[in-house]
Design a protein around this motif. Structure first.
Motif, PDB file in Angstrom:
ATOM      1  N   CYS A 123       6.394  57.276 -54.889  1.00 28.56           N
ATOM      2  CA  CYS A 123       7.913  56.906 -55.074  1.00 28.56           C
ATOM      3  C   CYS A 123       7.890  55.497 -55.441  1.00 28.56           C
ATOM      4  CB  CYS A 123       8.534  57.165 -53.285  1.00 28.56           C
ATOM      5  SG  CYS A 123       8.181  58.961 -52.674  1.00 28.56           S
ATOM      6  N   ALA A 124       7.596  54.274 -55.134  1.00 25.32           N
ATOM      7  CA  ALA A 124       7.675  53.538 -55.259  1.00 25.32           C
ATOM      8  C   ALA A 124       7.734  53.480 -57.194  1.00 25.32           C
ATOM      9  CB  ALA A 124       6.816  51.820 -54.913  1.00 25.32           C
ATOM     10  N   LEU A 125       6.674  54.092 -57.569  1.00 26.06           N
ATOM     11  CA  LEU A 125       6.494  54.049 -59.044  1.00 26.06           C
ATOM     12  C   LEU A 125       7.569  54.773 -59.013  1.00 26.06           C
ATOM     13  CD1 LEU A 125       4.022  53.758 -61.562  1.00 26.06           C
ATOM     14  CD2 LEU A 125       3.429  55.530 -60.220  1.00 26.06           C
ATOM     15  N   MET A 126       7.382  56.163 -58.693  1.00 26.14           N
ATOM     16  CA  MET A 126       8.668  56.432 -59.999  1.00 26.14           C
ATOM     17  C   MET A 126       9.966  56.086 -59.649  1.00 26.14           C
ATOM     18  SD  MET A 126       7.525  59.569 -61.113  1.00 26.14           S
ATOM     19  CE  MET A 126       8.553  59.856 -61.204  1.00 26.14           C
ATOM     20  N   GLY A 127      10.365  54.849 -58.420  1.00 27.23           N
ATOM     21  CA  GLY A 127      11.916  54.230 -58.529  1.00 27.23           C
ATOM     22  C   GLY A 127      11.653  53.260 -59.784  1.00 27.23           C
TER      23      GLY A 127
ATOM     24  N   ARG B 147       0.039  56.194 -49.147  1.00 27.68           N
ATOM     25  CA  ARG B 147       0.115  57.098 -50.834  1.00 27.68           C
ATOM     26  C   ARG B 147       1.039  57.663 -51.604  1.00 27.68           C
ATOM     27  NH1 ARG B 147      -4.612  60.422 -52.049  1.00 27.68           N
ATOM     28  NH2 ARG B 147      -4.146  61.068 -49.826  1.00 27.68           N
ATOM     29  N   VAL B 148       1.911  58.058 -51.061  1.00 31.96           N
ATOM     30  CA  VAL B 148       3.562  58.785 -51.424  1.00 31.96           C
ATOM     31  C   VAL B 148       4.589  57.343 -50.811  1.00 31.96           C
ATOM     32  CG1 VAL B 148       4.866  60.262 -49.973  1.00 31.96           C
ATOM     33  CG2 VAL B 148       3.142  61.156 -49.370  1.00 31.96           C
ATOM     34  N   VAL B 149       4.204  56.581 -50.076  1.00 32.09           N
ATOM     35  CA  VAL B 149       4.916  56.201 -50.358  1.00 32.09           C
ATOM     36  C   VAL B 149       5.205  55.030 -52.005  1.00 32.09           C
ATOM     37  CG1 VAL B 149       5.738  53.602 -49.680  1.00 32.09           C
ATOM     38  CG2 VAL B 149       5.596  55.531 -48.152  1.00 32.09           C
ATOM     39  N   ALA B 150       3.806  54.938 -51.816  1.00 32.34           N
ATOM     40  CA  ALA B 150       3.423  54.126 -53.669  1.00 32.34           C
ATOM     41  C   ALA B 150       4.018  55.119 -54.448  1.00 32.34           C
ATOM     42  CB  ALA B 150       1.996  54.282 -53.940  1.00 32.34           C
TER      43      ALA B 150
ATOM     44  N   VAL C  63      11.940  52.895 -50.293  1.00 32.96           N
ATOM     45  CA  VAL C  63      12.497  53.174 -49.461  1.00 32.96           C
ATOM     46  C   VAL C  63      12.496  54.056 -49.278  1.00 32.96           C
ATOM     47  CG1 VAL C  63      14.564  52.975 -48.474  1.00 32.96           C
ATOM     48  CG2 VAL C  63      13.875  50.248 -49.273  1.00 32.96           C
ATOM     49  N   ALA C  64      12.916  54.873 -50.537  1.00 36.39           N
ATOM     50  CA  ALA C  64      13.356  56.101 -50.060  1.00 36.39           C
ATOM     51  C   ALA C  64      11.693  56.891 -49.056  1.00 36.39           C
ATOM     52  CB  ALA C  64      13.519  57.009 -51.281  1.00 36.39           C
ATOM     53  N   GLY C  65      11.100  56.948 -49.765  1.00 35.51           N
ATOM     54  CA  GLY C  65       8.886  57.172 -49.239  1.00 35.51           C
ATOM     55  C   GLY C  65       9.534  56.664 -48.013  1.00 35.51           C
ATOM     56  N   ILE C  66       9.720  55.581 -47.743  1.00 36.69           N
ATOM     57  CA  ILE C  66       9.452  55.726 -45.849  1.00 36.69           C
ATOM     58  C   ILE C  66      10.003  56.506 -45.321  1.00 36.69           C
ATOM     59  CG2 ILE C  66       9.781  53.833 -44.218  1.00 36.69           C
ATOM     60  CD1 ILE C  66       8.539  51.459 -46.703  1.00 36.69           C
ATOM     61  N   TYR C  67      11.554  56.804 -45.790  1.00 39.77           N
ATOM     62  CA  TYR C  67      12.591  57.528 -45.102  1.00 39.77           C
ATOM     63  C   TYR C  67      12.083  59.086 -45.246  1.00 39.77           C
ATOM     64  CZ  TYR C  67      16.612  59.986 -44.591  1.00 39.77           C
ATOM     65  OH  TYR C  67      17.650  61.373 -43.430  1.00 39.77           O
ATOM     66  N   ALA C  68      11.133  59.289 -46.207  1.00 35.40           N
ATOM     67  CA  ALA C  68      10.649  60.864 -46.422  1.00 35.40           C
ATOM     68  C   ALA C  68       9.824  61.148 -45.557  1.00 35.40           C
ATOM     69  CB  ALA C  68      10.486  61.156 -47.618  1.00 35.40           C
TER      70      ALA C  68
ATOM     71  N   TYR D 136      13.914  46.324 -58.760  1.00 33.02           N
ATOM     72  CA  TYR D 136      14.377  47.088 -57.496  1.00 33.02           C
ATOM     73  C   TYR D 136      14.505  48.577 -57.825  1.00 33.02           C
ATOM     74  CZ  TYR D 136      16.807  42.298 -58.314  1.00 33.02           C
ATOM     75  OH  TYR D 136      17.085  41.164 -58.557  1.00 33.02           O
ATOM     76  N   GLY D 137      13.890  49.078 -58.184  1.00 31.23           N
ATOM     77  CA  GLY D 137      13.987  50.024 -58.484  1.00 31.23           C
ATOM     78  C   GLY D 137      12.608  50.932 -57.705  1.00 31.23           C
ATOM     79  N   ALA D 138      11.644  50.099 -58.007  1.00 26.77           N
ATOM     80  CA  ALA D 138      10.576  50.437 -57.145  1.00 26.77           C
ATOM     81  C   ALA D 138      10.761  50.011 -55.230  1.00 26.77           C
ATOM     82  CB  ALA D 138       9.396  49.210 -57.621  1.00 26.77           C
ATOM     83  N   VAL D 139      11.459  48.799 -55.184  1.00 23.50           N
ATOM     84  CA  VAL D 139      12.010  48.585 -53.596  1.00 23.50           C
ATOM     85  C   VAL D 139      12.610  50.365 -53.473  1.00 23.50           C
ATOM     86  CG1 VAL D 139      13.277  47.219 -51.983  1.00 23.50           C
ATOM     87  CG2 VAL D 139      11.485  46.512 -53.974  1.00 23.50           C
ATOM     88  N   LEU D 140      13.917  50.456 -54.077  1.00 22.96           N
ATOM     89  CA  LEU D 140      14.299  51.678 -53.580  1.00 22.96           C
ATOM     90  C   LEU D 140      13.895  52.679 -53.248  1.00 22.96           C
ATOM     91  CD1 LEU D 140      17.422  51.478 -55.678  1.00 22.96           C
ATOM     92  CD2 LEU D 140      17.189  50.853 -53.435  1.00 22.96           C
ATOM     93  N   GLY D 141      12.962  53.069 -54.194  1.00 26.35           N
ATOM     94  CA  GLY D 141      11.522  54.101 -54.624  1.00 26.35           C
ATOM     95  C   GLY D 141      10.375  54.003 -52.366  1.00 26.35           C
TER      96      GLY D 141
END
Length: 58
Positions: free
Chosen positions: A16-20, A11-14, A47-52, A40-45
């Motif tokens: 972040c993808a939505l916000m991206g 849910r956190v990763v999804a 990735v940021a969610g996975i990193y978090a 592209y923003g969804a992919v970057l988001g």
């Protein structure tokens, strides 16, 4: 990990993808790129969610 933790992480990763996708569509819609800038923003988001989540676990 139990199911509750796995779905919480997804849910956190999804989220972040939505916000991206939203932020890239709102602020970078003028950029001419092949494809949709929101993808592209969804992919970057994501990735940021996975990193978090990984940084939080470690």
């Amino acid at each position: 990990m139990n199911d509750k933790k796995v779905f919480g992480s997804l849910r956190v990763v999804a989220g972040c993808a939505l916000m991206g996708a939203i932020l890239s569509g709102a602020f970078l819609s003028w950029v001419d790129v092949p494809g949709d800038i929101r993808s592209y923003g969804a992919v970057l988001g994501a990735v940021a969610g996975i990193y978090a989540k990984v940084a939080h676990v470690l």
